[in-house]
Design a protein around this motif. Structure first.
Motif, PDB file in Angstrom:
ATOM      1  N   PRO A   1       0.842  -1.194   0.000  1.00 48.01           N
ATOM      2  CA  PRO A   1       0.000   0.000   0.000  1.00 48.01           C
ATOM      3  C   PRO A   1       0.883   1.252   0.000  1.00 48.01           C
ATOM      4  N   PRO A   2       0.370   2.383  -0.516  1.00 45.90           N
ATOM      5  CA  PRO A   2       1.206   3.584  -0.579  1.00 45.90           C
ATOM      6  C   PRO A   2       1.592   4.133   0.788  1.00 45.90           C
ATOM      7  N   LYS A   3       0.804   3.851   1.817  1.00 44.73           N
ATOM      8  CA  LYS A   3       1.111   4.332   3.160  1.00 44.73           C
ATOM      9  C   LYS A   3       1.093   3.144   4.112  1.00 44.73           C
ATOM     10  N   LEU A   4       2.210   2.941   4.788  1.00 42.37           N
ATOM     11  CA  LEU A   4       2.311   1.848   5.744  1.00 42.37           C
ATOM     12  C   LEU A   4       2.230   2.395   7.159  1.00 42.37           C
ATOM     13  N   GLN A   5       1.580   1.640   8.030  1.00 44.44           N
ATOM     14  CA  GLN A   5       1.424   2.017   9.435  1.00 44.44           C
ATOM     15  C   GLN A   5       2.757   1.883  10.169  1.00 44.44           C
TER      16      GLN A   5
END
Length: 182
Positions: free
Chosen positions: A39-43
């Motif tokens: 995903p483009p943003k990782l937690q």
């Protein structure tokens, strides 16, 4: 007494040393990596403990006050995409020859964490730059404001954030402590 006589020059502070006291990287994903595009943003979650130890300083220039400020950070990426265990502890030694203990405590709580946090970011990046599931890049953030939302003696702040996002969106859990001067 004239107002000019009451005006005191601001205290000056020196950074004596910065040391990485702990740098732990562990890939905990076994031989399994998640397939498919990331995903483009990782937690990325941070848990941070800040401590100050006050010291008496004696130098050739005179007596002063010193402090060791420690930031202990547990970095917890999205375990589904980046199954890493990261811990980074940084200590910075600061001194003042012309300031009071109170001046030093204000500096240690407000300014020192901002000086030290980039070293945590850089160490986390270096530990993971060749990691199998990609590098961890922590966003810049105003760490002093975060740590100083509550008095250092009883702060308990917690939140999570995504990586990468604007700096204000990453919120570590912070727990500052002050250790008294011996």
């Amino acid at each position: 007494v004239s107002p000019e006589a009451e005006t005191k020059a601001p205290a000056t502070f020196s950074l004596l040393n910065i040391a990485v006291s702990k740098a732990v990287y562990e890939f905990v994903g076994g031989d399994q990596l998640k397939a498919g595009p990331k995903p483009p943003k990782l937690q990325v979650n941070l848990e941070m403990i800040a401590r100050v130890k006050l010291l008496a300083v004696k130098t050739d220039q005179g007596d002063g006050h010193g402090a060791v400020v420690e930031l202990d950070c547990k970095i917890k990426p999205d375990m589904e995409w980046q199954p890493y265990r990261l811990e980074v502890n940084i200590a910075g030694a600061f001194q003042t020859l012309d300031g009071t203990v109170d001046d030093l405590m204000v500096f240690a709580q407000r300014a020192a964490p901002s000086i030290l946090f980039p070293y945590i970011r850089e160490t986390a990046h270096r530990l993971t730059m060749d990691a199998p599931a990609g590098v961890i890049r922590l966003d810049p953030m105003n760490i002093s404001t975060l740590l100083n939302q509550n008095p250092w003696s009883d702060a308990n702040i917690s939140a999570s954030a995504s990586e990468p996002q604007p700096p204000s969106s990453q919120s570590p859990s912070a727990s500052p402590e002050i250790e008294p001067q011996p």
